[in-house]
Design an enzyme around this catalytic site. Structure first.
Site, PDB file in Angstrom:
ATOM      1  N   THR A  89       8.771 -16.860  17.187  1.00 37.50           N
ATOM      2  CA  THR A  89       8.536 -17.049  15.747  1.00 37.50           C
ATOM      3  C   THR A  89       7.338 -16.240  15.278  1.00 37.50           C
ATOM      4  N   GLY A 128       3.636 -22.630  21.374  1.00 38.47           N
ATOM      5  CA  GLY A 128       2.828 -23.700  21.949  1.00 38.47           C
ATOM      6  C   GLY A 128       1.961 -23.192  23.087  1.00 38.47           C
ATOM      7  N   GLU A 371      12.746 -25.176  17.209  1.00 34.84           N
ATOM      8  CA  GLU A 371      13.982 -24.902  17.939  1.00 34.84           C
ATOM      9  C   GLU A 371      15.168 -24.788  17.007  1.00 34.84           C
TER      10      GLU A 371
HETATM   11  C1  LIG Z   1      11.356 -32.983  28.622  1.00 36.56           C
HETATM   12  C2  LIG Z   1      10.378 -32.836  27.628  1.00 36.56           C
HETATM   13  C3  LIG Z   1      10.834 -32.509  26.361  1.00 36.56           C
HETATM   14  C4  LIG Z   1      10.808 -31.764  25.384  1.00 36.56           C
HETATM   15  C5  LIG Z   1      10.761 -31.950  24.024  1.00 36.56           C
HETATM   16  C6  LIG Z   1      11.134 -30.854  23.186  1.00 36.56           C
HETATM   17  C7  LIG Z   1      10.386 -29.764  22.889  1.00 36.56           C
HETATM   18  C8  LIG Z   1       9.135 -29.331  23.480  1.00 36.56           C
HETATM   19  C9  LIG Z   1       7.992 -29.428  22.599  1.00 36.56           C
HETATM   20  C10 LIG Z   1       7.705 -28.687  21.457  1.00 36.56           C
HETATM   21  C11 LIG Z   1       8.514 -27.595  20.908  1.00 36.56           C
HETATM   22  C12 LIG Z   1       8.414 -26.408  21.761  1.00 36.56           C
HETATM   23  C13 LIG Z   1       8.818 -25.257  21.513  1.00 36.56           C
HETATM   24  C14 LIG Z   1       9.474 -24.794  20.324  1.00 36.56           C
HETATM   25  C15 LIG Z   1       9.969 -23.560  20.441  1.00 36.56           C
HETATM   26  C16 LIG Z   1      10.602 -22.890  19.328  1.00 36.56           C
HETATM   27  O1  LIG Z   1      10.703 -23.364  18.220  1.00 36.56           O
HETATM   28  S1  LIG Z   1      11.214 -21.370  19.814  1.00 36.56           S
HETATM   29  C17 LIG Z   1      11.836 -20.668  18.334  1.00 36.56           C
HETATM   30  C18 LIG Z   1      13.088 -21.397  17.858  1.00 36.56           C
HETATM   31  N1  LIG Z   1      13.743 -20.617  16.870  1.00 36.56           N
HETATM   32  C19 LIG Z   1      15.022 -20.802  16.550  1.00 36.56           C
HETATM   33  O2  LIG Z   1      15.685 -21.704  17.006  1.00 36.56           O
HETATM   34  C20 LIG Z   1      15.593 -19.790  15.582  1.00 36.56           C
HETATM   35  C21 LIG Z   1      16.762 -20.362  14.824  1.00 36.56           C
HETATM   36  N2  LIG Z   1      17.717 -19.326  14.495  1.00 36.56           N
HETATM   37  C22 LIG Z   1      18.794 -19.084  15.313  1.00 36.56           C
HETATM   38  O3  LIG Z   1      19.005 -19.685  16.338  1.00 36.56           O
HETATM   39  C23 LIG Z   1      19.777 -18.035  14.831  1.00 36.56           C
HETATM   40  O4  LIG Z   1      19.171 -17.143  13.938  1.00 36.56           O
HETATM   41  C24 LIG Z   1      21.006 -18.682  14.100  1.00 36.56           C
HETATM   42  C25 LIG Z   1      20.543 -19.553  12.960  1.00 36.56           C
HETATM   43  C26 LIG Z   1      21.783 -19.508  15.086  1.00 36.56           C
HETATM   44  C27 LIG Z   1      21.862 -17.571  13.542  1.00 36.56           C
HETATM   45  O5  LIG Z   1      22.252 -16.746  14.633  1.00 36.56           O
HETATM   46  P1  LIG Z   1      22.500 -15.188  14.362  1.00 36.56           P
HETATM   47  O6  LIG Z   1      21.305 -14.704  13.625  1.00 36.56           O
HETATM   48  O7  LIG Z   1      22.833 -14.518  15.633  1.00 36.56           O
HETATM   49  O8  LIG Z   1      23.744 -15.089  13.391  1.00 36.56           O
HETATM   50  P2  LIG Z   1      25.133 -15.852  13.414  1.00 36.56           P
HETATM   51  O9  LIG Z   1      26.095 -14.970  12.728  1.00 36.56           O
HETATM   52  O10 LIG Z   1      24.970 -17.230  12.908  1.00 36.56           O
HETATM   53  O11 LIG Z   1      25.573 -15.933  14.978  1.00 36.56           O
HETATM   54  C28 LIG Z   1      26.274 -14.845  15.562  1.00 36.56           C
HETATM   55  C29 LIG Z   1      27.120 -15.408  16.688  1.00 36.56           C
HETATM   56  O12 LIG Z   1      26.259 -15.923  17.708  1.00 36.56           O
HETATM   57  C30 LIG Z   1      26.578 -17.271  17.968  1.00 36.56           C
HETATM   58  N3  LIG Z   1      25.325 -17.926  18.361  1.00 36.56           N
HETATM   59  C31 LIG Z   1      24.232 -18.066  17.592  1.00 36.56           C
HETATM   60  N4  LIG Z   1      23.266 -18.702  18.289  1.00 36.56           N
HETATM   61  C32 LIG Z   1      23.796 -18.944  19.531  1.00 36.56           C
HETATM   62  C33 LIG Z   1      23.291 -19.574  20.704  1.00 36.56           C
HETATM   63  N5  LIG Z   1      22.053 -20.104  20.740  1.00 36.56           N
HETATM   64  N6  LIG Z   1      24.073 -19.644  21.789  1.00 36.56           N
HETATM   65  C34 LIG Z   1      25.324 -19.129  21.740  1.00 36.56           C
HETATM   66  N7  LIG Z   1      25.889 -18.511  20.660  1.00 36.56           N
HETATM   67  C35 LIG Z   1      25.099 -18.443  19.573  1.00 36.56           C
HETATM   68  C36 LIG Z   1      27.166 -17.786  16.682  1.00 36.56           C
HETATM   69  O13 LIG Z   1      27.944 -18.941  16.906  1.00 36.56           O
HETATM   70  C37 LIG Z   1      27.967 -16.598  16.253  1.00 36.56           C
HETATM   71  O14 LIG Z   1      29.128 -16.565  17.046  1.00 36.56           O
HETATM   72  P3  LIG Z   1      30.483 -15.914  16.477  1.00 36.56           P
HETATM   73  O15 LIG Z   1      30.736 -16.574  15.162  1.00 36.56           O
HETATM   74  O16 LIG Z   1      31.508 -16.232  17.513  1.00 36.56           O
HETATM   75  O17 LIG Z   1      30.145 -14.449  16.334  1.00 36.56           O
HETATM   76  C1  LIG Z   2       5.348 -28.127  16.419  1.00 34.57           C
HETATM   77  C2  LIG Z   2       6.010 -26.778  16.440  1.00 34.57           C
HETATM   78  C3  LIG Z   2       6.082 -26.070  17.639  1.00 34.57           C
HETATM   79  C4  LIG Z   2       6.653 -24.802  17.671  1.00 34.57           C
HETATM   80  N1  LIG Z   2       6.667 -24.095  18.854  1.00 34.57           N
HETATM   81  C5  LIG Z   2       7.163 -22.838  18.862  1.00 34.57           C
HETATM   82  C6  LIG Z   2       7.135 -22.058  20.060  1.00 34.57           C
HETATM   83  O1  LIG Z   2       6.652 -22.516  21.098  1.00 34.57           O
HETATM   84  N2  LIG Z   2       7.628 -20.793  20.033  1.00 34.57           N
HETATM   85  C7  LIG Z   2       8.178 -20.260  18.889  1.00 34.57           C
HETATM   86  O2  LIG Z   2       8.632 -19.109  18.917  1.00 34.57           O
HETATM   87  N3  LIG Z   2       8.244 -20.985  17.731  1.00 34.57           N
HETATM   88  C8  LIG Z   2       7.744 -22.246  17.698  1.00 34.57           C
HETATM   89  N4  LIG Z   2       7.786 -22.980  16.540  1.00 34.57           N
HETATM   90  C9  LIG Z   2       8.296 -22.351  15.313  1.00 34.57           C
HETATM   91  C10 LIG Z   2       9.657 -22.892  14.923  1.00 34.57           C
HETATM   92  O3  LIG Z   2      10.637 -22.426  15.788  1.00 34.57           O
HETATM   93  C11 LIG Z   2       9.931 -22.442  13.470  1.00 34.57           C
HETATM   94  O4  LIG Z   2       9.032 -23.128  12.629  1.00 34.57           O
HETATM   95  C12 LIG Z   2      11.371 -22.750  13.062  1.00 34.57           C
HETATM   96  O5  LIG Z   2      12.253 -21.904  13.757  1.00 34.57           O
HETATM   97  C13 LIG Z   2      11.588 -22.568  11.552  1.00 34.57           C
HETATM   98  O6  LIG Z   2      11.187 -21.265  11.138  1.00 34.57           O
HETATM   99  P1  LIG Z   2      10.094 -21.123   9.972  1.00 34.57           P
HETATM  100  O7  LIG Z   2       9.029 -22.113  10.208  1.00 34.57           O
HETATM  101  O8  LIG Z   2       9.725 -19.681   9.876  1.00 34.57           O
HETATM  102  O9  LIG Z   2      10.873 -21.547   8.653  1.00 34.57           O
HETATM  103  P2  LIG Z   2      11.822 -20.560   7.806  1.00 34.57           P
HETATM  104  O10 LIG Z   2      12.779 -19.882   8.720  1.00 34.57           O
HETATM  105  O11 LIG Z   2      10.983 -19.769   6.899  1.00 34.57           O
HETATM  106  O12 LIG Z   2      12.623 -21.647   6.956  1.00 34.57           O
HETATM  107  C14 LIG Z   2      11.909 -22.385   5.969  1.00 34.57           C
HETATM  108  C15 LIG Z   2      12.923 -23.218   5.249  1.00 34.57           C
HETATM  109  O13 LIG Z   2      13.813 -22.324   4.561  1.00 34.57           O
HETATM  110  C16 LIG Z   2      15.143 -22.867   4.570  1.00 34.57           C
HETATM  111  N5  LIG Z   2      16.016 -21.888   5.226  1.00 34.57           N
HETATM  112  C17 LIG Z   2      15.678 -20.931   6.114  1.00 34.57           C
HETATM  113  N6  LIG Z   2      16.766 -20.223   6.498  1.00 34.57           N
HETATM  114  C18 LIG Z   2      17.817 -20.758   5.818  1.00 34.57           C
HETATM  115  C19 LIG Z   2      19.229 -20.482   5.771  1.00 34.57           C
HETATM  116  N7  LIG Z   2      19.784 -19.517   6.517  1.00 34.57           N
HETATM  117  N8  LIG Z   2      19.989 -21.243   4.967  1.00 34.57           N
HETATM  118  C20 LIG Z   2      19.436 -22.255   4.241  1.00 34.57           C
HETATM  119  N9  LIG Z   2      18.136 -22.569   4.235  1.00 34.57           N
HETATM  120  C21 LIG Z   2      17.335 -21.821   5.015  1.00 34.57           C
HETATM  121  C22 LIG Z   2      15.075 -24.183   5.371  1.00 34.57           C
HETATM  122  O14 LIG Z   2      14.894 -25.253   4.483  1.00 34.57           O
HETATM  123  C23 LIG Z   2      13.807 -24.020   6.198  1.00 34.57           C
HETATM  124  O15 LIG Z   2      13.184 -25.270   6.489  1.00 34.57           O
HETATM  125  C24 LIG Z   2       7.193 -24.248  16.481  1.00 34.57           C
HETATM  126  C25 LIG Z   2       7.147 -24.964  15.266  1.00 34.57           C
HETATM  127  C26 LIG Z   2       6.555 -26.230  15.249  1.00 34.57           C
HETATM  128  C27 LIG Z   2       6.508 -26.988  13.949  1.00 34.57           C
END
Ligand SMILES: CC/C=C/C/C=C\C/C=C\C/C=C\C=C\C(=O)SCCNC(=O)CCNC(=O)[C@H](O)C(C)(C)COP(=O)(O)OP(=O)(O)OC[C@H]1O[C@@H](n2cnc3c(N)ncnc32)[C@H](O)[C@@H]1OP(=O)(O)O
Ligand SMILES: Cc1cc2nc3c(=O)[nH]c(=O)nc-3n(C[C@H](O)[C@H](O)[C@H](O)COP(=O)(O)OP(=O)(O)OC[C@H]3O[C@@H](n4cnc5c(N)ncnc54)[C@H](O)[C@@H]3O)c2cc1C
Length: 616
Positions: A89, A128, A371
């Site tokens: 991110t 994190g 996530e």
């Molecule tokens: C045991 C202890 C416990 C733990 C507790 C829990 C947590 C730990 C503590 C704190 C949190 C820690 C870390 C947090 C980390 C993060 O937040 S990391 C960053 C996370 N960021 C995201 O998740 C980003 C979200 N966005 C996306 O995933 C993608 O952009 C999307 C929204 C899914 C869109 O995908 P894309 O841009 O590729 O476009 P699409 O057209 O929608 O998809 C294209 C095709 O790909 C397929 N697809 C998409 N994602 C996946 C996947 N993950 N796996 C498999 N396939 C995937 C999608 O279905 C499309 O398929 P098609 O239609 O057949 O082409």
């Molecule tokens: C406690 C915590 C821990 C984290 N740890 C990690 C980490 O370890 N590593 C890491 O990489 N990231 C981490 N993140 C980041 C996290 O993955 C992002 O905050 C999350 O993916 C959302 O992205 P953003 O915050 O940029 O919100 P944005 O993507 O800017 O989205 C903001 C809002 O816009 C709207 N929006 C966005 N896209 C769309 C769409 N396609 N359609 C409709 N509405 C939409 C939704 O309402 C969304 O809430 C962490 C976040 C938190 C809060």
């Protein structure tokens, strides 16, 4: 706070390592690591700064790196010789991964990648542990070869010196600031300027850049998203745990607290005797159980898929992705709202830090965002449902977790209403399929009118979200029904235990029915008498489950230290513990607070003098 959390996390990780070696010598089984992380996380109220290291950094090295790269980096990470995070991110992007700005340009002259975060918005932001704990990270960047974009890639990047912990040249790293919770996690920012890493620091199990700059594309580009799928599975498990903790606290408090006679002249009852209190607390106990079972199923599916992916079999990835999305959303939403309901069920004392419900909420709530933000993942599942509905229309088979959609699609009308569990479950599934059909009609009409698929998804977003939500309800309720009614080990259960489980199923199905009555009535005719009968059954099953509430939450088996709550201790000495906690407050160290002489006394004297003057 951060240093205390690191100290606790390291101590707990050492304990975990010794437990693992005792119970799972040399095993690569993920559960001890997860249990350990859960244990560590639960013991550190401000969050575990090693969570992302355990859950994402080590896993990405194992699953996205080659065997050689695992030997070079992964083994040291698994042994906690280096501590990493997952830096995807950015300040300007989190959801839209294809919009990430960090870039990796391949230099074939030196066989290195030049890493840059070109603008402020390109800075990694949130990972994190990144702020102060980690000395490595998985740096996710857009890969460029000869300035041609090749898609996302992951790079092992050392950000701090292993001896001095000083940031390395070209690295700008720090803490992003106070959050509403998890303030022991030191989420951080990271800027890189012309930072060079060797070619072999790009994780190349699924895609490669050869020394001469040729790019070998991954057979399935989405496999690079796999680390996120794992954490989504973990969120389902972890957040059901948070809800179970809060339900334990609120249940124990509800059988200690007495308030408001139910019959005039009678003694004040335990507040759990009030029907409305039962409706606040008991469904949350059941929801925690329901999601724990769903999360366990999801975990098994993750393990099977991870082994298949390791063998380059990507066939199960789409179903795992769909389920991981919907269960992560359902569990994080329901646990977050459920914990708040449970806090409110504890009255004023629920608002005290000593009750710990606020902190459990602050630990659970961000899972709706990280996530994959929940509303975005709902849309993702909505898109997948549209694709699967096209399969249904073409007469093709669906993935097992969506098989009910095919079955319901063949029903021309809903059968005679009986109110049985099977009837209630089918009603939720039937409403889901009706919603999918309506969403598809809207989505398809938009695509037919020359809207792009992306635009059609956006403008059909409300109906796609509804269909996704009902799909989650259908899957979770169906899984619970199978576990209670058709489980192969059902005969091993005592009749009394089976009866408790069946009461929990009754409550879950009726509760979901009432929560989505509007969605169901859109597709199924149900009379007022049939609905009233369910209202009576709801009141009846709450009464039946009331005597088992404490036993069920005791069975979650949370140690008092994990609950860390004066309201939820096993011995029930609530008032003594509340008072003990109050006396420890720094303001109670002195009878007269320092601010009296400095501020309060002059303020009151000034007002008194002014009052005298105004009388003269
Ligand atoms: C045991 C202890 C416990 C733990 C507790 C829990 C947590 C730990 C503590 C704190 C949190 C820690 C870390 C947090 C980390 C993060 O937040 S990391 C960053 C996370 N960021 C995201 O998740 C980003 C979200 N966005 C996306 O995933 C993608 O952009 C999307 C929204 C899914 C869109 O995908 P894309 O841009 O590729 O476009 P699409 O057209 O929608 O998809 C294209 C095709 O790909 C397929 N697809 C998409 N994602 C996946 C996947 N993950 N796996 C498999 N396939 C995937 C999608 O279905 C499309 O398929 P098609 O239609 O057949 O082409
Ligand atoms: C406690 C915590 C821990 C984290 N740890 C990690 C980490 O370890 N590593 C890491 O990489 N990231 C981490 N993140 C980041 C996290 O993955 C992002 O905050 C999350 O993916 C959302 O992205 P953003 O915050 O940029 O919100 P944005 O993507 O800017 O989205 C903001 C809002 O816009 C709207 N929006 C966005 N896209 C769309 C769409 N396609 N359609 C409709 N509405 C939409 C939704 O309402 C969304 O809430 C962490 C976040 C938190 C809060």
């Amino acid at each position: 706070m951060a240093s205390m959390s690191v100290k606790h996390a390291i101590a707990a990780a050492k304990k975990l390592r010794s437990l693992q070696e005792r119970f799972n010598p040399g095993g690569s089984d993920i559960y001890p690591a997860l249990m350990g992380d859960e244990a560590i996380t639960a013991l550190i109220p401000s969050g575990n700064p090693l969570s992302v290291h355990i859950l994402m950094f080590t896993r990405a090295l194992r699953e996205q790196g080659t065997d050689e790269q695992y030997e070079k980096f992964g083994r040291r990470a698994d042994n906690n010789e280096i501590i990493g995070t997952f830096a995807q991110t950015e300040l300007g992007h989190g959801t839209y991964l294809r919009g990430l700005e960090a870039r990796a340009d391949y230099d074939r002259g030196t066989e290195e990648f030049v890493l840059n975060t070109p603008k402020l918005s390109s800075y990694k932001w949130w990972p994190g542990g990144l702020g102060q704990t980690c000395n490595y990270c998985i740096f996710v960047a857009q890969l460029y070869i000869d300035n041609e974009a090749k898609g996302m890639a992951m790079f092992v990047v050392q950000i701090r010196d292993e001896e001095t912990h000083m940031p390395l040249p070209g690295v700008h790293v720090g803490e992003i600031g106070k959050k509403m919770g998890l303030n022991g996690v030191n989420n951080g920012f990271l800027g890189l300027k012309d930072y060079r890493v060797p070619r072999l620091n790009m994780l190349m199990r699924h895609q490669q850049v050869l020394p001469d700059g040729r790019f070998v594309k991954s057979p399935v580009s989405q496999v690079s998203y796999f680390p996120m799928v794992f954490v989504r599975c973990m969120v389902a498990r972890q957040n059901s745990n948070y809800l179970a903790q809060a339900a334990t606290i609120a249940t124990r408090y509800s059988v200690i607290r007495r308030q408001s006679p139910i019959e005039e002249g009678q003694p004040e009852p335990k507040i759990l005797e009030h029907l409305t209190q039962q409706m606040k607390v008991i469904p949350e106990i059941v929801t925690a159980v329901v999601y724990r079972l769903a999360a366990a199923n999801l975990q098994n599916m993750y393990n099977e898929t991870a082994e298949a992916v390791y063998r380059k079999d990507f066939s199960r990835l789409p179903e795992l992705h769909a389920l991981a999305c919907i269960l992560k959303v359902a569990t994080s939403y329901d646990s977050t709202y459920g914990i708040e309901r449970l806090r409110q069920a504890c009255g004023g004392h629920g608002y005290l830090t000593a009750g710990n419900l606020g902190n459990i909420f602050a630990m659970a709530a961000p899972a709706c965002t990280y996530e994959g933000e929940n509303s975005v993942l709902y849309l993702q599942v909505g898109k997948i449902l549209m694709k699967n509905w096209s399969q249904v229309l073409a007469g093709r088979e669906l993935m097992p977790s969506m098989a009910y959609i095919s079955e319901c699609s063949k029903m021309t009308s809903f059968p005679q209403w009986t109110g049985s569990w099977e009837c209630l479950l089918k009603a939720i599934q039937y409403a889901c399929v009706g919603s999918i059909r309506l969403a598809f009609q809207s989505y398809n009409a938009r695509v037919q009118s020359a809207q792009s698929q992306t635009a059609a998804v956006n403008y059909s977003g409300l109906e796609l979200t509804k269909a996704a939500e009902l799909h989650g309800r259908s899957y979770v309720a169906g899984n619970f029904y199978q576990q209670i009614v058709n489980s192969p080990n059902k005969h091993q259960r005592s009749p009394q235990f089976q009866k408790v489980l069946e009461n929990m199923l009754e409550l879950h199905l009726i509760q979901i029915f009432f929560r989505h009555l509007g969605d169901i009535l859109r597709f199924i005719r149900i009379t007022e008498d049939e609905i009233s009968a369910l209202q009576r059954r709801l009141e009846e099953v709450l009464k039946e489950l009331r005597p088992d509430a404490v036993a069920i939450t005791d069975a979650f088996d949370f140690n008092d230290k994990i609950l860390s709550s004066a309201l939820g201790c096993y011995d029930g000495n609530v008032y003594e513990r509340l008072f003990e906690a109050a006396l420890k407050h720094p303001l109670n160290r002195k009878s007269v607070p320092d601010f009296f002489e400095a501020h309060l006394k002059p303020f009151m004297k000034e007002n008194a003098d002014n009052a005298k003057k105004s009388k003269l």
